[in-house]
Design an enzyme around this catalytic site. Structure first.
Site, PDB file in Angstrom:
ATOM      1  N   ARG A 172      -3.276  74.355  27.207  1.00  0.00           N
ATOM      2  CA  ARG A 172      -4.163  74.063  26.098  1.00  0.00           C
ATOM      3  C   ARG A 172      -3.511  74.596  24.830  1.00  0.00           C
ATOM      4  O   ARG A 172      -3.775  75.691  24.351  1.00  0.00           O
ATOM      5  CB  ARG A 172      -5.522  74.745  26.325  1.00  0.00           C
ATOM      6  CG  ARG A 172      -6.090  74.502  27.710  1.00  0.00           C
ATOM      7  CD  ARG A 172      -7.245  73.548  27.751  1.00  0.00           C
ATOM      8  NE  ARG A 172      -8.241  73.801  26.741  1.00  0.00           N
ATOM      9  CZ  ARG A 172      -9.429  74.364  26.985  1.00  0.00           C
ATOM     10  NH1 ARG A 172      -9.712  74.787  28.195  1.00  0.00           N
ATOM     11  NH2 ARG A 172     -10.312  74.482  26.025  1.00  0.00           N
ATOM     12  N   ARG A 196       7.220  94.357  49.183  1.00  0.00           N
ATOM     13  CA  ARG A 196       8.644  94.059  49.024  1.00  0.00           C
ATOM     14  C   ARG A 196       9.342  93.905  50.370  1.00  0.00           C
ATOM     15  O   ARG A 196       9.434  94.850  51.146  1.00  0.00           O
ATOM     16  CB  ARG A 196       9.334  95.151  48.200  1.00  0.00           C
ATOM     17  CG  ARG A 196      10.763  94.774  47.843  1.00  0.00           C
ATOM     18  CD  ARG A 196      11.455  95.823  46.994  1.00  0.00           C
ATOM     19  NE  ARG A 196      12.774  95.356  46.595  1.00  0.00           N
ATOM     20  CZ  ARG A 196      13.831  95.345  47.404  1.00  0.00           C
ATOM     21  NH1 ARG A 196      13.727  95.797  48.653  1.00  0.00           N
ATOM     22  NH2 ARG A 196      14.996  94.886  46.983  1.00  0.00           N
ATOM     23  N   HIS A 242      12.507  90.916  51.973  1.00  0.00           N
ATOM     24  CA  HIS A 242      13.274  89.763  51.531  1.00  0.00           C
ATOM     25  C   HIS A 242      12.749  88.396  51.992  1.00  0.00           C
ATOM     26  O   HIS A 242      12.722  87.470  51.196  1.00  0.00           O
ATOM     27  CB  HIS A 242      14.749  89.920  51.927  1.00  0.00           C
ATOM     28  CG  HIS A 242      15.481  90.915  51.075  1.00  0.00           C
ATOM     29  ND1 HIS A 242      15.190  92.260  51.096  1.00  0.00           N
ATOM     30  CD2 HIS A 242      16.472  90.761  50.175  1.00  0.00           C
ATOM     31  CE1 HIS A 242      15.975  92.888  50.237  1.00  0.00           C
ATOM     32  NE2 HIS A 242      16.762  92.004  49.664  1.00  0.00           N
ATOM     33  N   GLU A 271      29.084  74.891  31.320  1.00  0.00           N
ATOM     34  CA  GLU A 271      28.017  74.695  30.324  1.00  0.00           C
ATOM     35  C   GLU A 271      27.865  75.987  29.544  1.00  0.00           C
ATOM     36  O   GLU A 271      28.571  76.977  29.796  1.00  0.00           O
ATOM     37  CB  GLU A 271      26.699  74.329  31.013  1.00  0.00           C
ATOM     38  CG  GLU A 271      26.211  75.396  31.971  1.00  0.00           C
ATOM     39  CD  GLU A 271      24.933  75.027  32.715  1.00  0.00           C
ATOM     40  OE1 GLU A 271      24.109  74.261  32.182  1.00  0.00           O
ATOM     41  OE2 GLU A 271      24.760  75.537  33.832  1.00  0.00           O
ATOM     42  N   LEU A 330      23.114  73.091  34.989  1.00  0.00           N
ATOM     43  CA  LEU A 330      21.703  72.720  34.957  1.00  0.00           C
ATOM     44  C   LEU A 330      21.596  71.315  34.353  1.00  0.00           C
ATOM     45  O   LEU A 330      22.208  71.041  33.322  1.00  0.00           O
ATOM     46  CB  LEU A 330      20.913  73.709  34.089  1.00  0.00           C
ATOM     47  CG  LEU A 330      19.414  73.412  34.106  1.00  0.00           C
ATOM     48  CD1 LEU A 330      18.776  73.924  35.393  1.00  0.00           C
ATOM     49  CD2 LEU A 330      18.721  74.018  32.906  1.00  0.00           C
TER      50      LEU A 330
HETATM   51  N1  PDD Z   1      17.716  76.762  28.746  1.00  0.00           N
HETATM   52  N2  PDD Z   1      21.953  74.929  30.773  1.00  0.00           N
HETATM   53  C1  PDD Z   1      21.320  76.098  31.004  1.00  0.00           C
HETATM   54  C2  PDD Z   1      22.002  77.139  31.835  1.00  0.00           C
HETATM   55  C3  PDD Z   1      20.018  76.319  30.481  1.00  0.00           C
HETATM   56  O1  PDD Z   1      19.384  77.481  30.708  1.00  0.00           O
HETATM   57  C4  PDD Z   1      19.413  75.306  29.693  1.00  0.00           C
HETATM   58  C5  PDD Z   1      18.037  75.476  29.116  1.00  0.00           C
HETATM   59  C6  PDD Z   1      20.123  74.105  29.462  1.00  0.00           C
HETATM   60  C7  PDD Z   1      19.541  72.959  28.659  1.00  0.00           C
HETATM   61  O2  PDD Z   1      18.442  72.383  29.352  1.00  0.00           O
HETATM   62  P1  PDD Z   1      17.245  71.670  28.563  1.00  0.00           P
HETATM   63  O3  PDD Z   1      17.860  70.608  27.718  1.00  0.00           O
HETATM   64  O4  PDD Z   1      16.375  71.130  29.637  1.00  0.00           O
HETATM   65  O5  PDD Z   1      16.565  72.730  27.703  1.00  0.00           O
HETATM   66  C8  PDD Z   1      21.388  73.950  30.033  1.00  0.00           C
HETATM   67  C9  PDD Z   1      16.367  77.061  28.253  1.00  0.00           C
HETATM   68  C10 PDD Z   1      16.064  76.347  26.971  1.00  0.00           C
HETATM   69  C11 PDD Z   1      16.185  78.573  28.167  1.00  0.00           C
HETATM   70  O6  PDD Z   1      16.610  79.236  29.088  1.00  0.00           O
HETATM   71  O7  PDD Z   1      15.579  79.064  27.218  1.00  0.00           O
END
Ligand code: PDD
Length: 260
Positions: free
Chosen positions: A52, A74, A76, A154, A179
């Site tokens: 919301r 706790r 694993h 990345e 990611l």
């Molecule tokens: N991070 N690669 C990594 C490792 C990330 O953590 C993210 C996003 C991205 C880009 O994904 P997207 O376009 O879906 O935001 C790539 C977010 C924003 C964060 O951790 O704050």
């Protein structure tokens, strides 16, 4: 207006929001999260409107959602009969919407020391935190992580792109070592719709340093031009034309989605 957080079924003042000390996210980083941008009070690139938003008066900003396996003594193995713990917060943030004035940033490169399932948006972000701090300590905005073969995977919280000498955008293909960014996915669609050629393949640090342009994408940045990688200046050291064009396309898309 004071901020409100959603914690396991209750809306509570942000300052008082808390999770249990035996939450598995706290103890094992056993959880996942999502970050979604907000434009004009609407979630961008997100089908499920789960919050919301008006409670926080957020018109431009972010929504953060985190789910952990829940609270259990706790141990694993997955606990039995445990309810996942859900936290949602929203915050106002100025989103940089003008491609003509978008600030650029520098990146450093650093070995990618993460695990084998970087496609999972896990809250277990210690390697990313260490690399981001290394970038900040070096006066840079982001760190590009580099695999054992010298290819950029990345950024610590962003996806990495370059524009080659022939005007083609290059970004690493999806796999378990990056990611799958939602912003990346939308950029790919926008590029295809606007006849901008993209090649999804890994690129090396050397290639990136010789690129015409470079940029990063994420929910929190949309698109940020990169004008220096380590000691190498990219192009003429200013945000490139294609980077600004792509940001313009994304902003137009975001505004349209917000108005729909
Ligand atoms: N991070 N690669 C990594 C490792 C990330 O953590 C993210 C996003 C991205 C880009 O994904 P997207 O376009 O879906 O935001 C790539 C977010 C924003 C964060 O951790 O704050």
């Amino acid at each position: 207006m004071s901020r409100i957080a959603y914690v396991n079924g209750r809306y509570v003042p942000h300052d008082e929001a808390a999770v249990h000390i035996e939450d598995r996210g706290y103890q094992f980083a056993d959880g996942v999260y999502e970050v979604t941008a907000v434009i004009n009070g609407r979630l961008v690139d997100n089908d499920g409107h789960m919050v919301r938003l008006e409670r926080n008066g957020v018109h431009f900003g972010m929504v953060y959602m985190q789910i952990t396996r829940g609270v259990a003594p706790r141990n694993h193995p997955f606990p039995l009969h445990v309810r996942p713990a859900l936290v949602v917060t929203a915050k106002r943030a100025p989103l940089l919407l003008d491609p003509d004035t978008v600030p650029s940033g520098r990146v450093i490169t650093t070995p990618d020391i993460r695990w084998g399932r970087c496609d999972i948006k896990t809250i277990s972000l210690l390697p990313n935190v260490l690399a981001k701090q290394k970038a900040l300590d070096a006066g840079a905005y982001e760190a590009w992580m580099v695999d054992d073969d010298g290819f950029v995977t990345e950024g610590t919280s962003t996806n990495a792109w370059i524009l080659d000498r022939d005007g083609r955008l290059i970004t690493r293909p999806l796999s378990d070592n990056i990611l799958g960014g939602i912003t990346r996915q939308t950029m790919l669609r926008l590029a295809a719709e606007n006849d901008i050629e993209v090649i999804e393949r890994p690129f090396t640090v050397e290639e990136a340093k010789a690129a015409r342009e470079a940029f990063i994408t994420s929910t929190t940045n949309f698109l940020k031009p990169i004008t220096q990688i380590d000691d190498s200046v990219i192009g003429n050291g200013e945000p490139g034309e294609t980077s600004r064009h792509m940001l313009g396309l994304y902003v137009a898309y975001g505004r349209k989605a917000a108005a729909a």
